[in-house]
Design an enzyme around this catalytic site. Sequence first.
Site, short mmCIF file in Angstrom:
data_model
loop_
_atom_site.label_atom_id
_atom_site.label_comp_id
_atom_site.label_asym_id
_atom_site.label_seq_id
_atom_site.Cartn_x
_atom_site.Cartn_y
_atom_site.Cartn_z
N VAL A 1 0.80 -1.19 -0.06
CA VAL A 1 0.01 0.07 0.22
C VAL A 1 0.82 1.07 0.00
O VAL A 1 0.72 2.19 -0.66
CB VAL A 1 -0.85 -0.10 1.48
CG1 VAL A 1 -1.85 1.32 1.37
CG2 VAL A 1 -2.19 -1.24 1.06
N TYR A 2 1.88 1.22 0.82
CA TYR A 2 3.08 2.35 0.78
C TYR A 2 3.59 2.41 -0.61
O TYR A 2 3.55 3.72 -0.83
CB TYR A 2 4.08 1.93 1.76
CG TYR A 2 5.15 2.81 1.73
CD1 TYR A 2 5.11 3.97 2.50
CD2 TYR A 2 6.28 2.51 1.21
CE1 TYR A 2 6.13 5.13 2.57
CE2 TYR A 2 7.62 3.15 1.31
CZ TYR A 2 7.31 4.58 2.06
OH TYR A 2 8.62 5.45 1.88
N GLN A 3 4.11 1.62 -1.21
CA GLN A 3 4.70 1.62 -2.50
C GLN A 3 3.48 2.32 -3.65
O GLN A 3 4.06 3.08 -4.43
CB GLN A 3 5.14 0.64 -2.97
CG GLN A 3 6.38 -0.01 -2.22
CD GLN A 3 7.54 0.78 -2.40
OE1 GLN A 3 7.83 2.04 -2.11
NE2 GLN A 3 8.48 0.15 -2.83
#
Length: 228
Positions: A138-140
Amino acid sequence: MRPFGRTVGIMRIVIAGGHGQIALRLERLLSARGDEVAGIIRSLEQGDDLRAAGAEPVLLDLESASVEEVAAHLQGADAAVFAAGAGPGSGAARKDTVDRGAAVLFADAAVRARVRRFLVVSSMGADPTHQGDDVFDVYQRAKGEADAYVTRQEALDWTILRPGMLTNDAGTGLVRLEAHTGRGAIPRDDVAAVLAELVDTPATAGLTLELISGSTPVSVAVKSVAGN
């Protein structure tokens, strides 16, 4: 006045995520060379650390602020640096609200305040099409979506910096800075040093750059990618 070799005068630089590990290092570097630095923070308790780094603390929550509120703090700035992040231990929801949402908000505010020079501290591997459901995935995606949004802003002279694995080792001042470097580690000291150089190098506008430790002095590496 700037030290010998500098080609621009005193700048006012506003940093989102002003209490982050890279941001505090950057604030020390910028203030030491005579720039006026403001760091956006979300907690009053963080203010003393910014003042110790030579920066003016600005209390503002980028997860709830309006574009107008952020733009008001960017008025008169020569450059804006997005160095905010939800941080380790945060869940997927805050990756979206901070790593994507706050970056988009900060870019919109910079456009509103007519601040052209805009730097983003992103992540190696950031990609809006990144697959997976883990928090890191999700961060990427969030970082990739934010980067993609920034690159569409024609009113910004943007540069996106994607460091490799961050460490707290002492900086060496020797880096590899290219469109694609491959995986590697980089001390936060050296990331801050590269950002400080990029602020002063508008010829890097429009570039997305990866950064790891290497063998090239920071100033030479930045001039090289700028075509100087």
